[in-house]
Design an enzyme around this catalytic site. Structure first.
Site, PDB file in Angstrom:
ATOM      1  N   CYS A 333       8.301 -15.039  31.988  1.00 14.07           N
ATOM      2  CA  CYS A 333       9.546 -15.395  32.335  1.00 14.07           C
ATOM      3  C   CYS A 333      10.827 -14.602  32.259  1.00 14.07           C
ATOM      4  O   CYS A 333      11.834 -14.503  33.140  1.00 14.07           O
ATOM      5  CB  CYS A 333       9.966 -16.867  32.355  1.00 14.07           C
ATOM      6  SG  CYS A 333       9.009 -17.545  30.909  1.00 14.07           S
ATOM      7  N   ARG A 362      -0.404 -13.020  23.081  1.00 12.96           N
ATOM      8  CA  ARG A 362      -0.205 -14.281  22.009  1.00 12.96           C
ATOM      9  C   ARG A 362      -1.145 -14.216  20.995  1.00 12.96           C
ATOM     10  O   ARG A 362      -2.311 -13.936  21.074  1.00 12.96           O
ATOM     11  CB  ARG A 362      -0.459 -15.688  22.824  1.00 12.96           C
ATOM     12  CG  ARG A 362       0.631 -15.629  24.069  1.00 12.96           C
ATOM     13  CD  ARG A 362       0.402 -16.837  24.986  1.00 12.96           C
ATOM     14  NE  ARG A 362       1.102 -16.968  26.159  1.00 12.96           N
ATOM     15  CZ  ARG A 362       0.895 -18.091  27.091  1.00 12.96           C
ATOM     16  NH1 ARG A 362       0.197 -19.122  26.802  1.00 12.96           N
ATOM     17  NH2 ARG A 362       1.754 -18.008  27.977  1.00 12.96           N
ATOM     18  N   GLN A 380      -1.671 -13.013  33.278  1.00 20.10           N
ATOM     19  CA  GLN A 380      -1.415 -14.233  34.041  1.00 20.10           C
ATOM     20  C   GLN A 380      -0.818 -13.849  35.858  1.00 20.10           C
ATOM     21  O   GLN A 380      -0.230 -12.775  35.910  1.00 20.10           O
ATOM     22  CB  GLN A 380       0.038 -14.903  33.467  1.00 20.10           C
ATOM     23  CG  GLN A 380      -0.488 -15.520  32.187  1.00 20.10           C
ATOM     24  CD  GLN A 380       0.835 -16.248  31.880  1.00 20.10           C
ATOM     25  OE1 GLN A 380       1.756 -15.989  31.604  1.00 20.10           O
ATOM     26  NE2 GLN A 380       0.302 -17.571  31.201  1.00 20.10           N
ATOM     27  N   ASP A 382       1.273 -14.962  37.532  1.00 23.10           N
ATOM     28  CA  ASP A 382       2.415 -15.436  37.520  1.00 23.10           C
ATOM     29  C   ASP A 382       3.262 -15.464  38.585  1.00 23.10           C
ATOM     30  O   ASP A 382       3.058 -14.640  39.499  1.00 23.10           O
ATOM     31  CB  ASP A 382       3.178 -14.985  36.129  1.00 23.10           C
ATOM     32  CG  ASP A 382       3.982 -16.193  35.316  1.00 23.10           C
ATOM     33  OD1 ASP A 382       4.092 -17.002  35.962  1.00 23.10           O
ATOM     34  OD2 ASP A 382       4.149 -15.642  34.197  1.00 23.10           O
ATOM     35  N   HIS A 384       7.434 -16.813  39.697  1.00 25.66           N
ATOM     36  CA  HIS A 384       8.650 -17.861  39.461  1.00 25.66           C
ATOM     37  C   HIS A 384       9.257 -18.010  40.823  1.00 25.66           C
ATOM     38  O   HIS A 384       9.626 -16.937  41.555  1.00 25.66           O
ATOM     39  CB  HIS A 384       9.649 -16.744  38.524  1.00 25.66           C
ATOM     40  CG  HIS A 384       9.134 -16.847  37.145  1.00 25.66           C
ATOM     41  ND1 HIS A 384       8.291 -15.667  36.938  1.00 25.66           N
ATOM     42  CD2 HIS A 384       8.837 -17.456  35.962  1.00 25.66           C
ATOM     43  CE1 HIS A 384       7.600 -15.864  35.561  1.00 25.66           C
ATOM     44  NE2 HIS A 384       7.978 -17.165  34.991  1.00 25.66           N
ATOM     45  N   LYS A 463       5.192 -30.077  33.165  1.00 19.03           N
ATOM     46  CA  LYS A 463       4.295 -29.464  33.882  1.00 19.03           C
ATOM     47  C   LYS A 463       3.031 -30.134  34.355  1.00 19.03           C
ATOM     48  O   LYS A 463       2.696 -31.178  34.088  1.00 19.03           O
ATOM     49  CB  LYS A 463       3.515 -28.229  33.269  1.00 19.03           C
ATOM     50  CG  LYS A 463       3.051 -28.537  31.882  1.00 19.03           C
ATOM     51  CD  LYS A 463       2.660 -27.183  31.246  1.00 19.03           C
ATOM     52  CE  LYS A 463       1.554 -27.610  30.072  1.00 19.03           C
ATOM     53  NZ  LYS A 463       0.740 -26.542  29.464  1.00 19.03           N
ATOM     54  N   HIS A 509       7.905 -22.144  37.198  1.00 14.87           N
ATOM     55  CA  HIS A 509       6.944 -21.132  36.880  1.00 14.87           C
ATOM     56  C   HIS A 509       5.503 -21.525  37.113  1.00 14.87           C
ATOM     57  O   HIS A 509       5.211 -22.853  36.885  1.00 14.87           O
ATOM     58  CB  HIS A 509       6.711 -21.230  35.214  1.00 14.87           C
ATOM     59  CG  HIS A 509       8.288 -20.863  34.667  1.00 14.87           C
ATOM     60  ND1 HIS A 509       8.347 -19.939  33.756  1.00 14.87           N
ATOM     61  CD2 HIS A 509       9.237 -21.727  34.520  1.00 14.87           C
ATOM     62  CE1 HIS A 509       9.791 -20.134  33.189  1.00 14.87           C
ATOM     63  NE2 HIS A 509      10.391 -21.276  33.605  1.00 14.87           N
TER      64      HIS A 509
END
Length: 635
Positions: A333, A362, A380, A382, A384, A463, A509
């Site tokens: 993000c 991570r 990911q 991902d 946005h 979420k 997200h």
RNA sequence: GCUGGUGUGGCUCAAAGGCAGAGCAGCGGUAUCGUAAACCGCAGGUUGCGAGUUCAAUUCUCGCCACCAGCUCCA
């Protein structure tokens, strides 16, 4: 006189003080023998419960989920009783029924070893044979506390103290054994037929790592030996589709000692990944997303600004570049926020949907790593979505639709959870309430059933999570949609509104695969390694019968290859049966056997992975057939 | 990270203080074969890593690492 309505609608009357079991006894047959408990006015009760004045009664059998729960719960008491008999100074934790079985937690100065399980199992068999009745009795809070205090059961005392003020405190006596328990239970231990203890593990008291670790014994039980055998067989079968085993056997990926949690994707695994990414790009293109790429390493200042430094530091990796602190991104993000800020945005441009296949790192605790399901570096899928507040619901709904569409292609079943504000969170309670309500509204408007996962939201917002099942029924979170009013604030994002003034956009997200690694793991287990043709690392094996037909096999393979098919000719000096076996074990969807007849006629003898021999056809005919499989992504 | 278990050729598994072995895979040959394993031979190991005990350790002890199950945590 109690008036009882049964499930068939019939109404009967019983004398005062009659018990639930009396009805079963009168009805006879299977109920009399096999009822585990009953729902009385929609509450699960013991068969020994006294009937109220008016009651709707539905008997529960082992086949009912609630019936099995009672059965397993009683089994866990038998486990505790057996352990108490064998190891006198054991202290009891809790022992609930779980899916497919039960467990019980014990505090014991020494460690149980696997051979203890056999001894305990034998003692459980004894208790079952003794057919001890389970009797319920109620105590006041003080009575219960002092009762368990006297027994030295400190954990039970703690449980009693923490029960809500209006709770009825009940215990069950079973021969020499008494346990604090809400029940209900089977009438006697003899009702349990077959018990099996499965494994041994540590578990923190009340699930908190601040508390002492107890020893948890897992077991299961069934009314018939055959059902247990079937269950154990199912477990064995599930192990065969474990993605870690298949990943090795099918040469898809590996994880080496040198990089715990950092998987290596082999060429065959990479084919699957590329297939997933290509499909993903096509779906996202059509859904109005643009693709970006942001750096893996960014300056500390950025992470302080985003809140990750304060809220996520323990999970991050760091490095120094020319005297300055940098962090390896654990999320995409902040990079996306920077990108958004590179220019002015008009309200007319929103929503902006920026997708990124972003590699994040991570730090996960070593004990949490699990094949590709739980790793320390993953990509990911991902995106946005920057939008006007008025666009939130619509955009959330669009993401849900896209997720459903993509999961559907693979034939996945999934369940949805709504995760709310965690303890460690940014932003006002009010903001959280608005955001959570928005997500809840969309779920409810679309009539999607969901569980609430309280306190499990991201630190910047609530979420919606999508969970998929692995081979042994454990669920893994894959897709997630997170609503965020925090990052736009932190990064001072804005757009110019109709009024010519600056306004704050909202951000979603979201990921659909979740992590491509995890999704691949779930996919491997879902298909047991037998991928649909479009994803199969090798789609076709050409198998010449003898060396004489090697040239023809190569020609066939070349034509398929030219048509875009992933094909390999097996030119080893082996019999065709051997090559078929090998291709079959590698789960290659199509095998083409070629010999004299085929060469003469320009054909191939097709064998399908699932259905065996499928007849002979012209090469071009086969090419058309497999191209259709690929185009339509047939399963 | 915590509790318990496991670690022997690429894979699956034997050997339990006294010369580390088998099957499959690999390599070299022979057979030229029609729908799930042909045959013969060869090679492959500092028994996860490091200490210790012992005349001798793959085996016993300790520490570390990795993996497995669960807990905690999460995509």
């Amino acid at each position: 006189m109690p008036k009882v309505t049964l499930t068939d609608g019939s109404v009967r009357e019983y004398p005062e003080g009659a018990r639930v079991a009396d009805i079963a006894y009168e009805l006879g047959g299977r109920l009399k023998k096999d009822a585990t408990a009953a729902k009385v006015n929609n509450v699960v009760r013991d068969l020994s419960a006294v009937l109220p004045g008016e009651a709707e009664v539905r008997f529960l059998l082992f086949d009912d989920d609630e019936g099995a729960e009672v059965y397993r719960h009683t089994s866990s008491h038998i486990l505790a009783q057996a352990v108490k008999r064998l190891f006198a100074d054991v202290k009891l934790g809790i022992g609930p029924a779980i899916k497919d079985g039960y467990y019980y937690d014990f505090d014991y100065s020494e460690s149980f070893v696997p051979s203890d399980l056999e001894k305990i199992e034998a003692e459980m068999a004894k208790i079952i044979k003794e057919d001890l009745p389970l009797e319920r009795f109620e105590l006041s809070r003080e009575e219960a506390a002092s009762y368990f205090e006297k027994l030295g059961e400190g954990y039970k005392v703690e449980l009693v103290r923490d029960l809500p003020a209006d709770a009825v405190i009940s215990c069950y006596r079973c021969g020499d054994f008494v346990d604090l328990c809400a029940g209900p239970h089977l009438p006697s231990t003899g009702k349990v037929k077959v018990v099996k203890l499965l494994n041994l593990a540590g578990a923190y008291w009340r699930g908190s790592e601040k508390n002492p670790m107890l020893q948890r014994i897992y077991g299961t039980s069934f009314p018939k030996r055959a059902l247990l055998d079937e269950y154990l067989h199912r477990l064995e079968e599930a192990k065969k589709r474990d993605h870690r085993k298949l990943g090795r056997e099918l040469d898809l990926f590996s994880i080496q000692e040198e990089g715990p949690g950092f998987p290596l994707l082999h060429p065959r695994g990479m084919v699957i990944r590329n297939g997933l990414e290509a499909y993903w790009r096509e779906e996202h293109r059509q859904a109005g997303y643009e693709e970006i790429k942001t750096p893996i390493i960014l300056n500390r200042v950025l992470w302080e600004r985003s809140g990750h430094w304060a809220h996520y530091k323990e999970n991050m990796y760091f490095t120094r570049i020319e005297e300055q602190d940098f962090a390896v991104k654990p999320m995409n993000c902040p990079g996306a926020m920077l990108l958004f800020k590179t220019k002015m945005h008009s309200y007319r441009d929103l929503p902006i949907r920026m997708a990124e296949l972003g590699l994040v790192h991570r730090h996960e605790l070593s004990g949490a790593l699990h094949g590709l399901m739980r790793v320390r570096a993953f990509t990911q899928d991902d995106a946005h979505i920057f939008m006007l507040p008025s666009q939130i619901k619509d955009e959330v709904a669009r993401v849900i639709e896209l997720t459903d569409r993509m999961y559907h292609l693979f034939g996945f079943e999934y369940h949805v959870e709504l995760s709310t504000k965690p303890e460690k969170a940014m932003g006002s309670a009010e903001m959280w309430e608005i955001a959570t309500a928005a997500l809840r509204d969309v779920l409810e408007e679309r009539k999607i059933t969901y569980l609430v996962n309280a306190g499990d939201g991201a630190f910047y917002g609530p979420k919606i999570d999508f969970h998929l099942k692995d081979s042994i029924g454990r669920t893994w979170q894959c897709g997630t949609i997170q609503l965020d009013f925090q990052m736009p604030e932190k990064f001072d994002l804005n757009y110019v509104g109709e009024d010519g003034q600056k306004h704050r956009p909202a951000v979603i997200h979201r990921v659909i695969y979740g992590s491509i690694e995890r999704f691949m793991a779930v996919l491997i287990e879902h298909f047991a390694g037998a991928f649909p043709v479009w994803l199969s690392p090798q789609q076709v094996a050409v198998l010449p019968i003898t060396e004489k037909f090697h040239q023809y096999a190569k020609d066939v393979a070349a034509r398929l290859w030219a048509a875009g098919v992933r094909v390999e000719a097996d030119l080893r000096n082996e019999k065709v049966g051997y090559k078929i076996r090998e291709a079959q074990l590698q789960k290659v969807p199509y095998m083409l056997v070629v010999g004299e007849k085929e060469e003469a006629a320009g054909t191939v003898a097709v064998r399908e992975r699932t259905s065996g021999e499928a007849g002979t056809m012209k090469i071009e005919e086969f090419i058309a057939k497999i191209k259709l499989d690929i185009q339509e992504k047939r399963r």
